[in-house]
Design an enzyme around this catalytic site. Sequence first.
Site, PDB file in Angstrom:
ATOM      1  N   LEU A 119       0.741  -1.389  -0.047  1.00 15.56           N
ATOM      2  CA  LEU A 119       0.263   0.161  -0.102  1.00 15.56           C
ATOM      3  C   LEU A 119       1.046   1.201  -0.135  1.00 15.56           C
ATOM      4  O   LEU A 119       2.045   1.180   0.673  1.00 15.56           O
ATOM      5  CB  LEU A 119      -0.956  -0.092   1.228  1.00 15.56           C
ATOM      6  CG  LEU A 119      -1.901  -1.171   1.402  1.00 15.56           C
ATOM      7  CD1 LEU A 119      -2.659  -0.991   2.636  1.00 15.56           C
ATOM      8  CD2 LEU A 119      -2.705  -1.110   0.103  1.00 15.56           C
ATOM      9  N   ASP A 120       0.671   2.137  -0.608  1.00 16.64           N
ATOM     10  CA  ASP A 120       1.148   3.407  -1.013  1.00 16.64           C
ATOM     11  C   ASP A 120       1.516   4.039   0.652  1.00 16.64           C
ATOM     12  O   ASP A 120       0.615   3.826   1.501  1.00 16.64           O
ATOM     13  CB  ASP A 120       0.696   4.527  -1.689  1.00 16.64           C
ATOM     14  CG  ASP A 120       0.447   4.043  -3.032  1.00 16.64           C
ATOM     15  OD1 ASP A 120       1.323   3.272  -3.345  1.00 16.64           O
ATOM     16  OD2 ASP A 120      -0.352   4.577  -3.708  1.00 16.64           O
ATOM     17  N   GLN A 121       2.531   4.873   0.851  1.00 15.27           N
ATOM     18  CA  GLN A 121       2.801   5.733   2.230  1.00 15.27           C
ATOM     19  C   GLN A 121       1.663   6.241   2.700  1.00 15.27           C
ATOM     20  O   GLN A 121       1.155   6.263   3.933  1.00 15.27           O
ATOM     21  CB  GLN A 121       3.889   6.473   2.069  1.00 15.27           C
ATOM     22  CG  GLN A 121       3.921   7.566   1.280  1.00 15.27           C
ATOM     23  CD  GLN A 121       3.182   8.775   1.707  1.00 15.27           C
ATOM     24  OE1 GLN A 121       2.950   8.947   2.991  1.00 15.27           O
ATOM     25  NE2 GLN A 121       2.831   9.530   0.951  1.00 15.27           N
TER      26      GLN A 121
END
Length: 252
Positions: A119-121
């Site tokens: 998952l993206d930051q």
Amino acid sequence: MQLQEILYSQGFGTRRVCAGLVQQGWVSVREPAVNAGGYEYRTCTDATADYDPEGLLLRVQGIDWPYHAKAYVLLHKPAGTECSQKPSTYPSIYTLLPAPLRQRPTKSAVQGIQAVGRLDQDTTGMLLLSDDGQFIHRMSSPKKHVPKVYQVTTKHPVDEPQVSRLLAGVVLDDDPKPVRAADCVVVGSHRLDLTLTEGKYHQVKRMLAAVGNRVEGLHRARIGGMDLPLDLAPGDWRWLDADELRLLTQSD
């Protein structure tokens, strides 16, 4: 199975370190109480003592630890964290896990449990981690079509033409084959629940951009047939049980 080997398999250090933990009295094993009903923890100082690991409950340096032949973990990923062992800007999600989970011996070059996809930051929500390679492949492979539901907050209002295009399929810049949402439900003027069955790089953001909108907030709320538990706070983790593992693959 020897107690020192059990500890080693659970990630409590090298075999020598695990033997030392036992010999120094830092390890207790839950066993039936002698004089009363129920159970009690008894300290064991023999590193070579044999135990049946199945269902074994340990207490190591005051921390209770159930034996798991394979680790299946759910983390509520908070914003501002990276799904990487070597993060570039933000703290790693692995810093949210106890050392034994990060140190579990594996057959691969990388120790410990690994995230199932990324998952993206700035994305929050359900993140699975495991040291079971088959499970990781099963849950992350696009060919398996495991549905994942994302709660999307958009910059601009969501309209029916956008929803229709997301369901029909949009072309991303790195693949001529259209990518479509398995489901798309509008839940507010700037909110929709988007269901995907594959996990391309920045897929939700790129799909929304392709229909003329922009993602302002992104939260993964469901994988397979399992919802993110409401009582699992951001940054917290817990073991998955057998029923939950079945729910994760319920879409088959």
